[in-house]
Design a protein around this motif. Structure first.
Motif, mmCIF file in Angstrom:
data_model
loop_
_atom_site.group_PDB
_atom_site.id
_atom_site.type_symbol
_atom_site.label_atom_id
_atom_site.label_comp_id
_atom_site.label_asym_id
_atom_site.label_seq_id
_atom_site.Cartn_x
_atom_site.Cartn_y
_atom_site.Cartn_z
ATOM 1 N N PRO A 1 6.179 -3.429 -2.038
ATOM 2 C CA PRO A 1 5.397 -2.471 -1.242
ATOM 3 C C PRO A 1 5.231 -3.003 0.183
ATOM 4 N N MET A 2 5.224 -2.092 1.163
ATOM 5 C CA MET A 2 5.081 -2.521 2.555
ATOM 6 C C MET A 2 3.620 -2.899 2.804
ATOM 7 N N ASP A 3 3.417 -3.793 3.799
ATOM 8 C CA ASP A 3 2.029 -4.223 4.059
ATOM 9 C C ASP A 3 1.277 -3.169 4.882
ATOM 10 N N ASN A 4 -0.058 -3.338 4.952
ATOM 11 C CA ASN A 4 -0.906 -2.324 5.603
ATOM 12 C C ASN A 4 -0.572 -2.134 7.076
ATOM 13 N N LYS A 5 -0.219 -3.240 7.739
ATOM 14 C CA LYS A 5 0.087 -3.159 9.179
ATOM 15 C C LYS A 5 1.319 -2.276 9.394
ATOM 16 N N TRP A 6 2.340 -2.486 8.586
ATOM 17 C CA TRP A 6 3.575 -1.690 8.708
ATOM 18 C C TRP A 6 3.290 -0.228 8.399
ATOM 19 N N LEU A 7 2.490 -0.018 7.337
ATOM 20 C CA LEU A 7 2.200 1.365 6.929
ATOM 21 C C LEU A 7 1.451 2.114 8.024
ATOM 22 N N LEU B 1 -9.934 7.682 8.126
ATOM 23 C CA LEU B 1 -10.540 6.454 7.594
ATOM 24 C C LEU B 1 -9.579 5.270 7.601
ATOM 25 N N VAL B 2 -8.338 5.496 7.200
ATOM 26 C CA VAL B 2 -7.433 4.349 7.063
ATOM 27 C C VAL B 2 -6.329 4.322 8.114
ATOM 28 N N GLY B 3 -6.253 5.343 8.955
ATOM 29 C CA GLY B 3 -5.155 5.358 9.924
ATOM 30 C C GLY B 3 -5.568 6.005 11.224
ATOM 31 N N THR B 4 -4.742 6.904 11.729
ATOM 32 C CA THR B 4 -5.007 7.586 12.994
ATOM 33 C C THR B 4 -5.645 8.937 12.697
#
Lengths: 156, 254
Positions: free
Chosen positions: B207-213, B223-226
């Motif tokens: 799975p890709m990491d949070n920064k990449w996602l 909440l979790v992104g843009t």
């Protein structure tokens, strides 16, 4: 005579819980005095595939396990996301929050106060249970469900 | 001046990613190497190595009517061979998954030929001739459009798009077609897309990491992104569309 109404709250977690975390959480909840009723909510994990071309085939799922809560075995049929609670007084809620805080080290949770379980019978409850419904059962499960509630021995 | 497509409005990274995905001149980055055999196993339409079943004889053996459109359009390999039509369906989490149902249909229409996409709120299905499908499915799984934890290949029982992730960071799946091997950190498919157990596990990578996602997602999430509200241009665009559609209902005379 005025009817007693009990405060309700729910524990909402940032992630859906693994059975191991659920077990830890529920054991902490059981250790708090003054919890009357509890419902474990989440998306269902059926034992067989319910529809689609693979209907009827076994559905092994790592999140469907039997956990040990208090002195009882509890078979999980859902991927736990929310725990609904009815408590005896509003003072229990801060105690509950303090008790479960150590469980959530990797992600957050919230305790919300509100009304989440039925306290008076609906039409469907009336059809199923008749006029003398057991109030402690109302709102715990779908009246059509054949499963029975699990009674945990509290510490009171 | 020559027409230059703009693909989609917006000033944020989400809008930029959507434009990149839709632009057929942008080459998608290859991130993993799932083999043809693995794709066939996950889709479950035929046994790997077996012949393609056909719906009609190959075009070369058929007497086709004299039709100017048939002369103009080159058939795809699958259509030429008379393959039957099969599908692949994806469910994408709203927690920063790198692709989204609506976008999938757009980008497939721009990038692929001979397809019939079907878009729903949390899942998207693409139907086409079997050998074309395998080629397209490989592109969709091996490139930046896929994340093993947040995108699921699900033919039936697709619920999961809008649910919270589980403790391992995987999207909810009632049939648990893929599981995270915690030791190796790799996601493995243990069932095919309709939930039938596979004889051998199929690995689809880490799975890709949070920064990449967060940097590569194509969905807005406050909440979790843009947040969508942070994208002034996208808001202006959608409000203009909304206003024009509403006014059109009253048949304005300008």
């Amino acid at each position: 005579m005025t009817e007693a109404t009990f405060p309700q709250c729910r524990i909402v977690t940032e992630r859906l819980l693994n059975p191991e975390t659920t077990e830890k959480l529920l054991n902490k909840v059981v250790s708090v005095a003054g919890v009357r009723r509890m419902v474990i909510n989440g998306p269902r994990l059926p034992e067989t595939v319910p529809y689609g071309p693979a209907k009827g085939q076994a559905n092994p799922h790592p999140m469907r396990k039997t956990i040990h809560v208090g002195d009882q075995e509890v078979a999980l049929n859902v991927h736990v996301g929310t725990v609904l609670l009815e408590v005896e007084s509003p003072d229990v809620i801060p105690a509950l929050k303090a008790a479960i805080e150590p469980v959530f080290t990797d992600f957050t949770f919230r305790i919300q106060e509100g009304k989440y379980m039925k306290t008076s019978p609906s039409l469907v409850d009336y059809c199923k249970y008749g006029p003398d419904a057991d109030k402690s059962m109302l709102g715990l499960a779908d009246p059509n469900s054949k499963s029975r509630p699990i009674i945990l021995q509290g510490i009171k | 001046m020559a027409y230059k497509p703009q693909y989609c409005a917006g000033q944020t990274v989400v809008a930029a990613n959507r434009r990149k995905a839709m632009d057929p001149t942008h080459k998608l980055t290859k991130l993993r190497d799932v083999t043809d055999k693995d794709i066939v196993l996950i889709m479950g339409h035929r046994a790997p190595g077996s012949a393609y079943k056909s719906a009609h004889p190959p075009l070369s053996e058929q007497q086709e009517p004299a039709c100017p459109v048939r002369k103009m359009v080159t058939p795809t390999d699958g259509a030429k061979a008379g393959d039957r039509v099969r599908y692949i369906q994806f469910a994408d989490s709203m927690y920063n998954a790198p692709c989204q149902p609506y976008l999938r249909s757009y980008l497939e229409a721009y990038r692929f030929r001979g397809i019939d996409p079907g878009t729903l709120s949390g899942r998207q299905i693409i139907e086409c001739r079997e050998r074309d499908l395998e080629k397209y499915a490989k592109d969709l799984v091996n490139t930046e459009l896929f994340d093993p934890a947040l995108c699921g290949i699900r033919g039936a029982t697709v619920h999961g798009h809008s649910l919270r992730l589980d403790e391992n960071g995987m999207m909810f799946d009632m049939l648990q077609r893929c599981v995270l091997d915690k030791k190796a950190g790799v996601v493995k498919y243990v069932k095919n897309q309709i939930g039938e157990p596979l004889d051998a596990e199929v690995k689809v990578g880490k799975p890709m990491d949070n920064k990449w996602l967060k940097a590569n997602t194509t969905i807005y999430h406050s909440l979790v992104g843009t947040a969508y509200r942070d994208d002034a241009e996208a808001i202006e665009y959608i409000q203009r569309i909304h206003s024009l559609r509403t006014k059109y209902g009253f048949m304005p005379k300008e």
